[in-house]
Enzyme design. Structure first.
Site, PDB file in Angstrom:
ATOM      1  N   MET A  29      -6.132  59.645 -28.472  1.00  0.00           N
ATOM      2  CA  MET A  29      -7.046  60.789 -28.420  1.00  0.00           C
ATOM      3  C   MET A  29      -7.597  61.037 -27.085  1.00  0.00           C
ATOM      4  O   MET A  29      -8.502  61.373 -26.891  1.00  0.00           O
ATOM      5  CB  MET A  29      -8.518  60.360 -29.502  1.00  0.00           C
ATOM      6  N   LEU A  32      -7.942  57.233 -21.943  1.00  0.00           N
ATOM      7  CA  LEU A  32      -7.029  56.179 -22.040  1.00  0.00           C
ATOM      8  C   LEU A  32      -7.467  54.919 -21.012  1.00  0.00           C
ATOM      9  O   LEU A  32      -8.028  54.974 -20.119  1.00  0.00           O
ATOM     10  CB  LEU A  32      -5.819  56.488 -21.561  1.00  0.00           C
ATOM     11  N   GLY A  35      -6.037  49.105 -23.278  1.00  0.00           N
ATOM     12  CA  GLY A  35      -5.129  48.833 -24.635  1.00  0.00           C
ATOM     13  C   GLY A  35      -4.140  49.933 -25.062  1.00  0.00           C
ATOM     14  O   GLY A  35      -3.144  49.418 -25.396  1.00  0.00           O
ATOM     15  N   HIS A  36      -4.515  51.292 -24.512  1.00  0.00           N
ATOM     16  CA  HIS A  36      -3.359  52.246 -24.630  1.00  0.00           C
ATOM     17  C   HIS A  36      -2.225  51.820 -23.454  1.00  0.00           C
ATOM     18  O   HIS A  36      -0.922  52.111 -24.223  1.00  0.00           O
ATOM     19  CB  HIS A  36      -3.808  53.504 -23.997  1.00  0.00           C
ATOM     20  N   GLY A 146      -3.035  50.142 -32.389  1.00  0.00           N
ATOM     21  CA  GLY A 146      -3.783  48.872 -31.917  1.00  0.00           C
ATOM     22  C   GLY A 146      -4.148  48.388 -33.129  1.00  0.00           C
ATOM     23  O   GLY A 146      -4.944  48.993 -33.851  1.00  0.00           O
ATOM     24  N   GLU A 147      -4.254  47.000 -32.946  1.00  0.00           N
ATOM     25  CA  GLU A 147      -4.902  46.112 -34.242  1.00  0.00           C
ATOM     26  C   GLU A 147      -6.286  46.236 -34.150  1.00  0.00           C
ATOM     27  O   GLU A 147      -7.082  45.824 -35.122  1.00  0.00           O
ATOM     28  CB  GLU A 147      -4.604  44.623 -34.260  1.00  0.00           C
ATOM     29  N   LYS A 148      -7.418  46.764 -33.130  1.00  0.00           N
ATOM     30  CA  LYS A 148      -8.450  47.038 -33.184  1.00  0.00           C
ATOM     31  C   LYS A 148      -9.049  47.820 -34.526  1.00  0.00           C
ATOM     32  O   LYS A 148      -9.936  47.406 -35.027  1.00  0.00           O
ATOM     33  CB  LYS A 148      -8.860  47.512 -31.919  1.00  0.00           C
ATOM     34  N   VAL A 175      -6.587  44.509 -27.109  1.00  0.00           N
ATOM     35  CA  VAL A 175      -6.753  44.048 -25.680  1.00  0.00           C
ATOM     36  C   VAL A 175      -8.101  44.104 -25.473  1.00  0.00           C
ATOM     37  O   VAL A 175      -9.040  45.025 -25.851  1.00  0.00           O
ATOM     38  CB  VAL A 175      -5.926  45.177 -24.747  1.00  0.00           C
ATOM     39  N   SER A 185     -12.259  53.349 -26.211  1.00  0.00           N
ATOM     40  CA  SER A 185     -12.892  54.702 -25.306  1.00  0.00           C
ATOM     41  C   SER A 185     -14.399  54.699 -25.373  1.00  0.00           C
ATOM     42  O   SER A 185     -14.959  55.417 -24.416  1.00  0.00           O
ATOM     43  CB  SER A 185     -12.261  55.797 -25.840  1.00  0.00           C
TER      44      SER A 185
HETATM   45  O1  PAF Z   1      -6.836  55.468 -32.959  1.00  0.00           O
HETATM   46  C1  PAF Z   1      -6.927  56.696 -32.696  1.00  0.00           C
HETATM   47  O2  PAF Z   1      -6.985  56.936 -31.583  1.00  0.00           O
HETATM   48  C2  PAF Z   1      -6.559  57.895 -33.688  1.00  0.00           C
HETATM   49  O3  PAF Z   1      -7.404  57.617 -34.796  1.00  0.00           O
HETATM   50  C3  PAF Z   1      -5.491  58.506 -33.812  1.00  0.00           C
HETATM   51  C4  PAF Z   1      -4.459  57.419 -34.582  1.00  0.00           C
HETATM   52  C5  PAF Z   1      -4.775  59.013 -32.551  1.00  0.00           C
HETATM   53  C6  PAF Z   1      -5.351  59.689 -34.876  1.00  0.00           C
HETATM   54  O4  PAF Z   1      -6.131  60.755 -34.343  1.00  0.00           O
END
Ligand code: PAF
Length: 259
Positions: A29, A32, A35-36, A146-148, A175, A185
């Site tokens: 979403m 970033l 973690g991303h 992510g596992e978070k 992370v 975020s």
């Molecule tokens: O984890 C996220 O950022 C959101 O829940 C996802 C998987 C992108 C779905 O909108």
């Protein structure tokens, strides 16, 4: 790096990718962070093509004020993607992704009722619905989460299995910042004081011998606790630190599980 903002331009781009190429998807979403970055790195290692979706999905927000406070950092996001070697960003508008205006949705009726699902009505319907759309459109071979967001990861895996979706779901380790706060975020919305308090969240979860004790320790430290539950070998928790809702989970050490 290409940025595709409509279904038409996305499909045209996707059709240029050779049939022999492995495509990986990192659904996000935006806003970033590192973690991303780790998801993108893993995606690039395991695929020929790395696609990231950036879409703030309104259907997964049960609280409208949470949606309006969600950080949007488009330019910084695009720079991160460029530096990390992403091949394409898919960033559609709501009307494009929801031509049905959310009349159709995916519901999981069992595991989504616990933990975050019990506190955020409709949240996982929104998550699973958008993820299914992104899987169908991307035609990705693998997708990275992510596992978070432990419960989300389990539910996405379950959905892919239940619907025989031709995609492998890859869970990647959480992370953390240098003080162990899980990257999110939402962290950028914390005041300086709450940011210091937030760092104690994972430590208190790990220090407690039971979920009940974790609730007591967190409340004594000023957190407002949504839940702490030991679930399938993990201690999962959501708390409010000021106005900001944080989630985290840790592996429950074996000796604690038995006691
Ligand atoms: O984890 C996220 O950022 C959101 O829940 C996802 C998987 C992108 C779905 O909108």
């Amino acid at each position: 790096m290409d940025i595709l903002r409509s279904i038409e331009s996305w499909n045209a781009w996707r059709n240029t990718v050779g049939h022999d190429k492995k495509v990986g998807l990192v659904p996000t979403m935006g806003a970033l962070h590192n973690g991303h970055r780790s998801l993108i790195t893993r995606c690039r290692q395991e695929n020929d093509i790395c696609v990231i979706s950036i879409f703030v999905n309104p259907t997964q927000f049960n609280d409208p004020s949470d949606l309006s406070a969600y950080p949007v950092t488009t330019e910084a996001d695009h720079n991160i993607c460029e530096t990390e070697g992403v091949d394409a960003i898919f960033s559609p508008a709501y009307a494009d992704l929801y031509p049905d205006n959310y009349h159709y949705r995916v519901t999981e009726n069992h595991d989504s009722r616990h933990l975050c699902g019990a506190h955020r009505p409709g949240h996982f319907d929104g998550v699973l619905s958008v993820v299914m759309k992104l899987f169908n459109l991307s035609r990705a071979h693998k997708a990275y989460f992510g596992e978070k967001d432990w419960q989300q990861l389990q539910l996405v895996k379950g959905m892919a299995k239940a619907f025989f979706m031709p995609i492998t779901i890859v869970g990647c380790p959480t992370v953390r910042e240098s003080d162990d706060l899980a990257m999110s975020s939402r962290n950028r919305r914390l005041s300086a004081d709450h940011r210091r308090q937030a760092a104690r969240f994972p430590h208190l979860l790990a220090a407690a011998v039971s979920a009940e004790e974790a609730v007591r320790l967190l409340e004594a430290d000023g957190f407002s606790v949504d839940y702490v539950e030991d679930f399938k070998g993990r201690r999962c928790a959501a708390v409010y630190c000021g106005e900001v809702r944080l989630i985290d989970n840790i592996l429950i050490p074996e000796k604690m599980e038995k006691s």
